[in-house]
Scaffold this motif. Structure first.
Motif, PDB file in Angstrom:
ATOM      1  N   GLY A  24      -3.042  23.862   6.564  1.00  0.00           N
ATOM      2  CA  GLY A  24      -4.325  23.481   6.007  1.00  0.00           C
ATOM      3  C   GLY A  24      -5.083  22.427   6.786  1.00  0.00           C
ATOM      4  N   ILE A  25      -4.526  21.962   7.901  1.00  0.00           N
ATOM      5  CA  ILE A  25      -5.159  20.928   8.721  1.00  0.00           C
ATOM      6  C   ILE A  25      -5.562  21.560  10.044  1.00  0.00           C
ATOM      7  N   GLY A  26      -6.850  21.482  10.394  1.00  0.00           N
ATOM      8  CA  GLY A  26      -7.347  22.179  11.562  1.00  0.00           C
ATOM      9  C   GLY A  26      -7.298  21.402  12.855  1.00  0.00           C
ATOM     10  N   VAL A  27      -6.697  20.190  12.845  1.00  0.00           N
ATOM     11  CA  VAL A  27      -6.607  19.367  14.045  1.00  0.00           C
ATOM     12  C   VAL A  27      -5.142  19.031  14.299  1.00  0.00           C
ATOM     13  N   TRP A  28      -4.845  18.503  15.488  1.00  0.00           N
ATOM     14  CA  TRP A  28      -3.491  18.045  15.783  1.00  0.00           C
ATOM     15  C   TRP A  28      -3.204  16.794  14.952  1.00  0.00           C
ATOM     16  N   GLN A  29      -2.098  16.805  14.227  1.00  0.00           N
ATOM     17  CA  GLN A  29      -1.834  15.801  13.202  1.00  0.00           C
ATOM     18  C   GLN A  29      -0.486  15.130  13.419  1.00  0.00           C
ATOM     19  N   TRP A  30      -0.442  13.790  13.284  1.00  0.00           N
ATOM     20  CA  TRP A  30       0.846  13.097  13.195  1.00  0.00           C
ATOM     21  C   TRP A  30       1.405  13.363  11.798  1.00  0.00           C
ATOM     22  N   VAL A  31       2.551  14.038  11.723  1.00  0.00           N
ATOM     23  CA  VAL A  31       3.170  14.400  10.450  1.00  0.00           C
ATOM     24  C   VAL A  31       4.506  13.681  10.318  1.00  0.00           C
ATOM     25  N   TRP A  32       4.606  12.657   9.534  1.00  0.00           N
ATOM     26  CA  TRP A  32       3.581  11.849   8.908  1.00  0.00           C
ATOM     27  C   TRP A  32       3.862  10.379   9.180  1.00  0.00           C
ATOM     28  N   PRO A  33       2.839   9.543   9.253  1.00  0.00           N
ATOM     29  CA  PRO A  33       3.076   8.104   9.296  1.00  0.00           C
ATOM     30  C   PRO A  33       3.709   7.634   7.982  1.00  0.00           C
ATOM     31  N   PRO A  34       4.290   6.437   7.975  1.00  0.00           N
ATOM     32  CA  PRO A  34       4.810   5.904   6.723  1.00  0.00           C
ATOM     33  C   PRO A  34       3.687   5.758   5.690  1.00  0.00           C
ATOM     34  N   VAL A  35       4.004   6.084   4.432  1.00  0.00           N
ATOM     35  CA  VAL A  35       3.049   5.953   3.330  1.00  0.00           C
ATOM     36  C   VAL A  35       3.688   5.118   2.231  1.00  0.00           C
ATOM     37  N   GLN A  36       2.979   4.109   1.788  1.00  0.00           N
ATOM     38  CA  GLN A  36       3.435   3.262   0.680  1.00  0.00           C
ATOM     39  C   GLN A  36       2.341   3.173  -0.379  1.00  0.00           C
ATOM     40  N   VAL A  37       2.756   2.971  -1.614  1.00  0.00           N
ATOM     41  CA  VAL A  37       1.852   2.470  -2.650  1.00  0.00           C
ATOM     42  C   VAL A  37       2.237   1.014  -2.873  1.00  0.00           C
ATOM     43  N   VAL A  38       1.285   0.114  -2.689  1.00  0.00           N
ATOM     44  CA  VAL A  38       1.545  -1.322  -2.813  1.00  0.00           C
ATOM     45  C   VAL A  38       0.461  -1.954  -3.668  1.00  0.00           C
ATOM     46  N   ASP A  39       0.719  -3.192  -4.090  1.00  0.00           N
ATOM     47  CA  ASP A  39      -0.337  -3.989  -4.720  1.00  0.00           C
ATOM     48  C   ASP A  39      -0.178  -5.437  -4.299  1.00  0.00           C
ATOM     49  N   ARG A  40      -1.178  -6.218  -4.625  1.00  0.00           N
ATOM     50  CA  ARG A  40      -1.090  -7.667  -4.427  1.00  0.00           C
ATOM     51  C   ARG A  40      -0.343  -8.272  -5.616  1.00  0.00           C
ATOM     52  N   LEU A  55      -5.685  14.724  -6.903  1.00  0.00           N
ATOM     53  CA  LEU A  55      -5.038  14.055  -8.027  1.00  0.00           C
ATOM     54  C   LEU A  55      -4.927  14.980  -9.229  1.00  0.00           C
ATOM     55  N   ARG A  56      -6.019  15.691  -9.530  1.00  0.00           N
ATOM     56  CA  ARG A  56      -6.013  16.577 -10.693  1.00  0.00           C
ATOM     57  C   ARG A  56      -4.958  17.670 -10.545  1.00  0.00           C
ATOM     58  N   GLU A  57      -4.901  18.293  -9.367  1.00  0.00           N
ATOM     59  CA  GLU A  57      -3.933  19.370  -9.163  1.00  0.00           C
ATOM     60  C   GLU A  57      -2.498  18.859  -9.270  1.00  0.00           C
ATOM     61  N   LEU A  81      -2.978   2.714  -1.461  1.00  0.00           N
ATOM     62  CA  LEU A  81      -2.223   3.323  -0.381  1.00  0.00           C
ATOM     63  C   LEU A  81      -2.352   2.510   0.896  1.00  0.00           C
ATOM     64  N   ARG A  82      -1.242   2.328   1.574  1.00  0.00           N
ATOM     65  CA  ARG A  82      -1.272   1.736   2.916  1.00  0.00           C
ATOM     66  C   ARG A  82      -0.277   2.492   3.791  1.00  0.00           C
ATOM     67  N   TYR A  83      -0.540   2.482   5.082  1.00  0.00           N
ATOM     68  CA  TYR A  83       0.233   3.317   6.005  1.00  0.00           C
ATOM     69  C   TYR A  83       1.016   2.434   6.959  1.00  0.00           C
ATOM     70  N   LEU A  84       2.018   1.758   6.378  1.00  0.00           N
ATOM     71  CA  LEU A  84       2.906   0.875   7.122  1.00  0.00           C
ATOM     72  C   LEU A  84       4.337   1.100   6.657  1.00  0.00           C
ATOM     73  N   PRO A  85       5.316   0.871   7.541  1.00  0.00           N
ATOM     74  CA  PRO A  85       6.707   0.889   7.083  1.00  0.00           C
ATOM     75  C   PRO A  85       6.996  -0.362   6.258  1.00  0.00           C
ATOM     76  N   GLU A  86       8.000  -0.266   5.428  1.00  0.00           N
ATOM     77  CA  GLU A  86       8.336  -1.443   4.609  1.00  0.00           C
ATOM     78  C   GLU A  86       8.784  -2.605   5.481  1.00  0.00           C
ATOM     79  N   THR A 118       1.124  11.502  -2.876  1.00  0.00           N
ATOM     80  CA  THR A 118       2.076  10.403  -3.030  1.00  0.00           C
ATOM     81  C   THR A 118       1.605   9.444  -4.115  1.00  0.00           C
ATOM     82  N   TYR A 119       0.318   9.152  -4.126  1.00  0.00           N
ATOM     83  CA  TYR A 119      -0.223   8.251  -5.151  1.00  0.00           C
ATOM     84  C   TYR A 119      -0.087   8.874  -6.542  1.00  0.00           C
ATOM     85  N   ALA A 120      -0.362  10.176  -6.656  1.00  0.00           N
ATOM     86  CA  ALA A 120      -0.209  10.847  -7.941  1.00  0.00           C
ATOM     87  C   ALA A 120       1.236  10.789  -8.420  1.00  0.00           C
TER      88      ALA A 120
END
Length: 382
Positions: A350-366, A183-185, A273-278, A153-155
């Motif tokens: 590709g994830i070997g554990v039980w995963q919340w798919v997905w929490p909200p993801v934002q790119v933010v700044d101050r 990021l490179r990929e 990156l922060r994991y909050l809804p808008e 998401t950041y890329a």
């Protein structure tokens, strides 16, 4: 990775109602792994612990778990993987129903691996490394998004902003190396490039020279906070050759008040990156208010992750029981209304554990005009 006995399927859910905690009732213990001292990121640890403690308090005020109060057994990991693994052993011996917490990915990986080995459920609150365990396991579940999801998401944000010649100032770490690869990929697939600059070998001045030499349009800080992140930001901000350079910190260093206090205006305009809804829902609003009162400052997304951790565990205990195998067996069945949306766990590629798919993801700044205000620059896919 399977433990001496794999988790069994959970029993049918039971009633959610329960009596008030009974005086003298034995507490239901939950281990909490939190970085509270250096070299751990103690500011993040303080927010995580505040969320965990608030969640426990609210569960107990509502009657506990079948009349038993929840009790947190807190262990400071200080960002030390060996210390975290030893804490899992200690907590397992103390009879905890589950272990939760941790912020640092490499530390959480050590804790998750040990928890799976000894057969104690581990709910990871805030660490994102994709390979949280080397082998798939049913004993571990995770709330935050996997690093590959968030950093892609950041890329995408960087591409949308026209920043396709990216330099990363990086220190040796499995976590930073994984982030660089993601990021490179992602950028290379669209004609972009990533160059690595060794933040341990290059001082701030030499790093600025390297950025000019490579014609970088963005510098990402894949380094520790406050050192060397703070002096690197100051050097870049004060170098007129780099006036148009975007400085970013995908791991979230600018989320915390200490960043703004250390850098002032220089710390604004640095996307992370922060994991909050808008816009939070009613539950998020209420929990956010209580967290602010507890912390004495605006709560970070890490504090909300702590509260959500307890909400998940409390629902599992009430509905599926407190035996360790039953707790681990409940991960794919439990559904909880969290502060950031409905939480349910599944298997992600590709994830070997039980995963919340997905929490909200934002790119933010101050906001450069008001460093206490956050601006949403990009939203990830849910």
């Amino acid at each position: 990775m399977q433990t001496p006995s794999s988790p069994s399927s959970p029993p049918s859910p039971s009633s959610h109602s329960g009596p008030a905690p009974t005086d003298g009732a034995s507490p239901l213990r939950v281990g909490a792994l939190v970085p509270l001292t250096r070299p751990g990121w103690s500011e993040a640890g303080r927010h995580l612990l505040a969320g965990l403690e608030l969640g426990v308090r609210e569960v107990n005020e509502a009657g506990g778990i079948g009349g038993r109060p929840l009790e947190l057994l807190v262990r400071d990991t200080a960002a030390d993987p060996e210390r975290a693994a030893a804490a899992v052993d200690e907590l397992a011996g103390l009879g905890v129903a589950a272990v939760a917490g941790e912020y640092h990915s490499v530390v959480a990986r050590a804790a998750a691996t040990r928890a799976a080995a000894v057969g104690v459920p581990f709910l990871c609150s805030s660490a994102v490394l994709d390979a949280l365990t080397e082998e798939p396991t049913d004993w571990v579940a995770r709330l935050p998004p996997a690093q590959s999801h968030g950093w892609r998401t950041y890329a995408d944000f960087l591409r949308g902003a026209g920043r396709d010649r990216v330099a990363v100032a990086v220190q040796p770490s499995v976590y930073w190396a994984s982030g660089t690869r993601i990021l490179r990929e992602r950028l290379a697939a669209h004609g972009g490039s990533v160059v690595e600059l060794d933040a341990n070998a290059l001082g701030p001045g030499a790093l600025c020279d390297a950025l000019v030499e490579h014609g970088a349009t963005a510098l990402l800080l894949l380094v520790g906070q406050p050192e060397p992140a703070v002096p690197l930001v100051r050097a870049v901000r004060n170098d007129p050759r780099l006036a148009g350079l975007l400085v970013g910190a995908p791991a979230g260093q600018p989320e915390f008040a200490g960043w703004a206090e250390a850098l002032g205006a220089d710390g604004a305009g640095i996307p992370f990156l922060r994991y909050l809804p808008e816009r939070p829902g009613p539950l998020g609003e209420q929990v956010g208010k209580e967290l602010r009162e507890r912390l004495g400052e605006a709560p970070s997304f890490v504090a909300f992750e702590g509260w959500d951790t307890v909400a998940v565990l409390a629902e599992v205990f009430r509905s599926y029981g407190t035996e360790r195998a039953a707790v681990a067996g409940a991960w794919p069945h439990v559904v909880v209304e969290g502060t950031r949306g409905p939480i349910r766990f599944t298997r992600a590629p590709g994830i070997g554990v039980w995963q919340w798919v997905w929490p909200p993801v934002q790119v933010v700044d101050r906001d450069p005009g008001d460093a206490a205000r956050f601006r949403v620059l990009h939203r990830g896919e849910g």
